[in-house]
Scaffold this active site. Structure first.
Site, PDB file in Angstrom:
ATOM      1  N   LYS A  28      58.723  26.730  27.674  1.00 20.94           N
ATOM      2  CA  LYS A  28      58.616  28.139  28.080  1.00 20.94           C
ATOM      3  C   LYS A  28      59.976  28.668  28.539  1.00 20.94           C
ATOM      4  CE  LYS A  28      57.183  29.043  32.416  1.00 20.94           C
ATOM      5  NZ  LYS A  28      58.030  29.877  33.281  1.00 20.94           N
ATOM      6  N   ASN A  29      60.660  27.884  29.385  1.00 17.60           N
ATOM      7  CA  ASN A  29      61.889  28.394  29.988  1.00 17.60           C
ATOM      8  C   ASN A  29      63.091  28.349  29.049  1.00 17.60           C
ATOM      9  OD1 ASN A  29      60.422  29.020  32.210  1.00 17.60           O
ATOM     10  ND2 ASN A  29      61.116  27.275  33.446  1.00 17.60           N
ATOM     11  N   CYS A 124      58.323  36.520  45.067  1.00 19.38           N
ATOM     12  CA  CYS A 124      57.317  35.854  44.261  1.00 19.38           C
ATOM     13  C   CYS A 124      56.504  34.930  45.148  1.00 19.38           C
ATOM     14  CB  CYS A 124      57.961  35.160  43.058  1.00 19.38           C
ATOM     15  SG  CYS A 124      58.230  33.437  43.252  1.00 19.38           S
ATOM     16  N   ARG A 129      63.347  35.454  45.660  1.00 16.94           N
ATOM     17  CA  ARG A 129      64.122  34.994  44.506  1.00 16.94           C
ATOM     18  C   ARG A 129      65.104  36.096  44.135  1.00 16.94           C
ATOM     19  NH1 ARG A 129      60.089  32.688  40.088  1.00 16.94           N
ATOM     20  NH2 ARG A 129      62.018  32.122  39.034  1.00 16.94           N
ATOM     21  N   ASP A 315      60.295  22.572  39.741  1.00 19.21           N
ATOM     22  CA  ASP A 315      59.061  22.866  39.009  1.00 19.21           C
ATOM     23  C   ASP A 315      58.125  21.662  38.889  1.00 19.21           C
ATOM     24  OD1 ASP A 315      59.823  25.477  38.744  1.00 19.21           O
ATOM     25  OD2 ASP A 315      60.562  25.274  36.695  1.00 19.21           O
ATOM     26  N   ARG A 407      50.162  30.978  32.209  1.00 20.44           N
ATOM     27  CA  ARG A 407      51.487  31.584  32.004  1.00 20.44           C
ATOM     28  C   ARG A 407      52.442  30.588  31.348  1.00 20.44           C
ATOM     29  NH1 ARG A 407      53.856  34.763  37.013  1.00 20.44           N
ATOM     30  NH2 ARG A 407      55.426  34.985  35.390  1.00 20.44           N
TER      31      ARG A 407
HETATM   32  N1  EPU Z   1      69.530  32.494  43.222  1.00 19.61           N
HETATM   33  C1  EPU Z   1      70.188  33.412  44.001  1.00 19.61           C
HETATM   34  N2  EPU Z   1      70.644  34.562  43.396  1.00 19.61           N
HETATM   35  C2  EPU Z   1      70.464  34.806  42.067  1.00 19.61           C
HETATM   36  C3  EPU Z   1      69.780  33.853  41.278  1.00 19.61           C
HETATM   37  C4  EPU Z   1      69.326  32.697  41.898  1.00 19.61           C
HETATM   38  O1  EPU Z   1      70.376  33.231  45.190  1.00 19.61           O
HETATM   39  O2  EPU Z   1      70.905  35.857  41.570  1.00 19.61           O
HETATM   40  C5  EPU Z   1      69.027  31.253  43.854  1.00 19.61           C
HETATM   41  C6  EPU Z   1      67.506  31.130  43.792  1.00 19.61           C
HETATM   42  O3  EPU Z   1      66.888  31.802  44.867  1.00 19.61           O
HETATM   43  C7  EPU Z   1      67.286  29.640  43.804  1.00 19.61           C
HETATM   44  C8  EPU Z   1      68.493  29.118  43.032  1.00 19.61           C
HETATM   45  O4  EPU Z   1      69.463  30.155  43.078  1.00 19.61           O
HETATM   46  O5  EPU Z   1      67.349  29.153  45.113  1.00 19.61           O
HETATM   47  C9  EPU Z   1      68.213  28.753  41.591  1.00 19.61           C
HETATM   48  O6  EPU Z   1      67.438  29.755  40.959  1.00 19.61           O
HETATM   49  P1  EPU Z   1      67.557  30.032  39.386  1.00 19.61           P
HETATM   50  O7  EPU Z   1      68.300  31.297  39.194  1.00 19.61           O
HETATM   51  O8  EPU Z   1      68.064  28.807  38.724  1.00 19.61           O
HETATM   52  O9  EPU Z   1      66.030  30.280  38.982  1.00 19.61           O
HETATM   53  P2  EPU Z   1      65.477  31.245  37.845  1.00 19.61           P
HETATM   54  O10 EPU Z   1      66.436  31.302  36.722  1.00 19.61           O
HETATM   55  O11 EPU Z   1      65.003  32.500  38.465  1.00 19.61           O
HETATM   56  C10 EPU Z   1      64.314  29.319  36.541  1.00 19.61           C
HETATM   57  C11 EPU Z   1      62.935  29.022  36.036  1.00 19.61           C
HETATM   58  C12 EPU Z   1      62.021  28.677  37.189  1.00 19.61           C
HETATM   59  C13 EPU Z   1      62.612  27.500  37.961  1.00 19.61           C
HETATM   60  C14 EPU Z   1      64.048  27.815  38.403  1.00 19.61           C
HETATM   61  C15 EPU Z   1      64.749  26.658  39.080  1.00 19.61           C
HETATM   62  C16 EPU Z   1      62.805  30.402  34.067  1.00 19.61           C
HETATM   63  C17 EPU Z   1      62.207  31.570  33.373  1.00 19.61           C
HETATM   64  N3  EPU Z   1      62.433  30.170  35.310  1.00 19.61           N
HETATM   65  O12 EPU Z   1      64.191  30.455  37.392  1.00 19.61           O
HETATM   66  O13 EPU Z   1      60.790  28.280  36.589  1.00 19.61           O
HETATM   67  O14 EPU Z   1      61.832  27.210  39.083  1.00 19.61           O
HETATM   68  O15 EPU Z   1      64.827  28.187  37.234  1.00 19.61           O
HETATM   69  O16 EPU Z   1      64.841  25.578  38.236  1.00 19.61           O
HETATM   70  O17 EPU Z   1      63.598  29.675  33.490  1.00 19.61           O
HETATM   71  C18 EPU Z   1      58.484  27.934  36.414  1.00 19.61           C
HETATM   72  O18 EPU Z   1      58.643  27.690  35.208  1.00 19.61           O
HETATM   73  O19 EPU Z   1      57.392  27.692  37.014  1.00 19.61           O
HETATM   74  C19 EPU Z   1      59.582  28.502  37.181  1.00 19.61           C
HETATM   75  C20 EPU Z   1      59.412  29.126  38.334  1.00 19.61           C
END
Ligand code: EPU
Length: 427
Positions: A28-29, A124, A129, A315, A407
């Site tokens: 998915k991701n 969320c 986030r 995850d 999802r």
């Molecule tokens: N963060 C910030 N600022 C930002 C972006 C991220 O502070 O602008 C922080 C976040 O709060 C977190 C860390 O950086 O503490 C890492 O977050 P990341 O940006 O890597 O997460 P994401 O891209 O929003 C993806 C996955 C999530 C998964 C996270 C962490 C997708 C669509 N989603 O989210 O997947 O938990 O990486 O590995 O790729 C799931 O599939 O159930 C899911 C939540």
């Protein structure tokens, strides 16, 4: 839709050992950013191994709204995206509320139209986030970004190459800023980028489309901007390591025997290491990965810290919490990515687990048995974890919140039944 996609819950009869093989879906991701990235390419692209999950369907809605033409053959797992006809730079209002990953369209829309409007994501189920790295990265490459009335409004003439260092590793922000940099004028250097396989495959896809990204798989990317991208023809979505990890942990928790395939060992390094440390018999076979679970009563307690790849993925934190809930002794799990992602702990206590959560750490005292009750998952992975808890609890467990599960997991109930579980859908 995958079977059971309208169900609100499941009733599970506990005490069954899972046995058999699970075919692993496309990630998915990886599918979500790949679909968004295809907006950068004004030609048809064909994706293979696309998972039939609700989040992908939401991304299809978003892309279609923007004017892309999409043909999705769910049975064949194939999707053709033709973004040559893109017409709008405004993502539908509720898109980001339905799914945060809708934010991925921001950079491609800016690159295509010089302007983009996307809703600002809210909090969320497992805590705040932020998207500050996404916005700061795009600004560093020249975009002007305004947030007003719950919406991000961004403009750019053409992205300009620059240097940007992420404060911490972020999957989404890395992909977002790279999507801006590939069509920028000049060279961009990005430091402290995320290393997840889903990030790497998206960057490789962009390179196959003519982008010039160097350093994939390392902390620093050097991106030489190009004028246009062309279709790479076909691209296959990599297997879903979180789905595979979920089934492996379910196998271990039920003391069963489960093989997941295809699944390269390199996608789950720390998960395999941690399961082995707990005493789970886990090995690589010709087909994929196999777990041969001793009963959790014979496993050892462990300490787990979630970290960016190659560390233990957040995850899979809820799922391993369930496994450790029945391992004798004290285990400890710290989630450094989402310190408030522990709602499932409260639900697991209803089943008899002994878990205390403080400052982003769950302290688990293994108990000999869990007992069935009614529980509710509030996000995708927590719901999957509660289903695993239902499989090991004595008697019947009802898990609500099934709408979160669909999802990200394709045919979850079908796969459970194929492994021997007794599950009934509740509507
Ligand atoms: N963060 C910030 N600022 C930002 C972006 C991220 O502070 O602008 C922080 C976040 O709060 C977190 C860390 O950086 O503490 C890492 O977050 P990341 O940006 O890597 O997460 P994401 O891209 O929003 C993806 C996955 C999530 C998964 C996270 C962490 C997708 C669509 N989603 O989210 O997947 O938990 O990486 O590995 O790729 C799931 O599939 O159930 C899911 C939540």
């Amino acid at each position: 839709m995958p079977s059971g996609s309208e169900a609100r819950g499941v009733k599970i009869r506990g005490g069954v050992r899972l046995e058999g093989g699970v075919p692993i879906q496309g990630a998915k991701n990886a599918a979500l950013p790949l679909l968004a990235a295809s907006l950068l390419i004004p030609e048809p692209v064909i994706f293979e191994n696309v998972p039939s999950v609700r989040d992908v369907a939401v991304m299809v809605e978003v892309l279609t709204h923007l004017g892309a033409r999409i043909a999705w053959d769910r049975a064949a797992r194939r999707m053709e995206v033709d973004a040559s006809s893109l017409q709008h730079f405004e993502a539908p209002q509720d898109a980001v509320r339905k799914m945060r990953a809708s934010i991925y369209v921001l950079a491609p829309l800016l690159a295509r139209f010089g302007e983009a409007r996307v809703g600002y994501p809210g909090g969320c189920a497992f805590g705040p986030r932020p998207i500050d790295f996404h916005l700061r990265g795009l600004e560093r490459l020249g975009a002007s970004v305004d947030v007003a009335f719950g919406e991000i409004h961004a403009r750019i003439r053409r992205f300009q190459g620059n240097h940007f260092a992420f404060d911490r590793k972020s999957v989404g922000a890395t992909i977002q800023v790279v999507m801006a940099a590939v069509l920028a004028e000049g060279t961009t250097v990005l430091d402290n980028v995320a290393l997840e396989p889903e990030v790497a495959t998206t960057l490789e896809f962009l390179n196959a489309a003519g982008a010039r990204i160097e350093g994939i798989g390392t902390d620093r990317l050097v991106i030489h901007g190009v004028k246009t991208l062309q279709s790479p023809g076909k691209w296959t979505v990599i297997p879903d390591r979180i789905e595979a990890g979920t089934w492996l942990i379910a196998g271990a928790a039920t003391g069963g025997e489960v093989t997941v395939s295809p699944m390269p060992k390199a996608f789950l390094p720390t998960v395999l290491e941690k399961l082995a440390e707990a005493g789970v018999d886990i090995r690589e076979t010709a087909e994929g990965l196999n777990v041969h679970g001793a009963s959790p009563q014979h496993l050892r307690p462990i300490r787990v810290v979630t970290e960016p790849f190659p560390g233990f993925p957040t995850d899979l934190q809820p799922q391993i919490t369930v496994l450790l809930a029945r391992v004798p002794g004290s285990s400890r799990i710290r989630d450094t990515i989402y310190p408030t992602r522990f709602h499932h702990a409260e639900e697991l206590r209803r089943l008899g687990a002994r878990i205390e959560v403080e400052d982003g750490t769950a302290w688990i005292e293994g108990v000999p048995r869990l007992t069935g009750a009614e529980v509710e998952g509030r996000d995708l992975r927590a719901t999957a974890a509660l289903v695993i808890a239902g499989l090991v609890a004595e008697g019947e467990t009802v898990v609500r919140g099934f709408e979160h599960l669909v999802r990200g997991y394709e045919d979850f109930v079908g796969k459970l039944r194929a492994l021997g579980a007794e599950v009934e859908l509740l509507f």
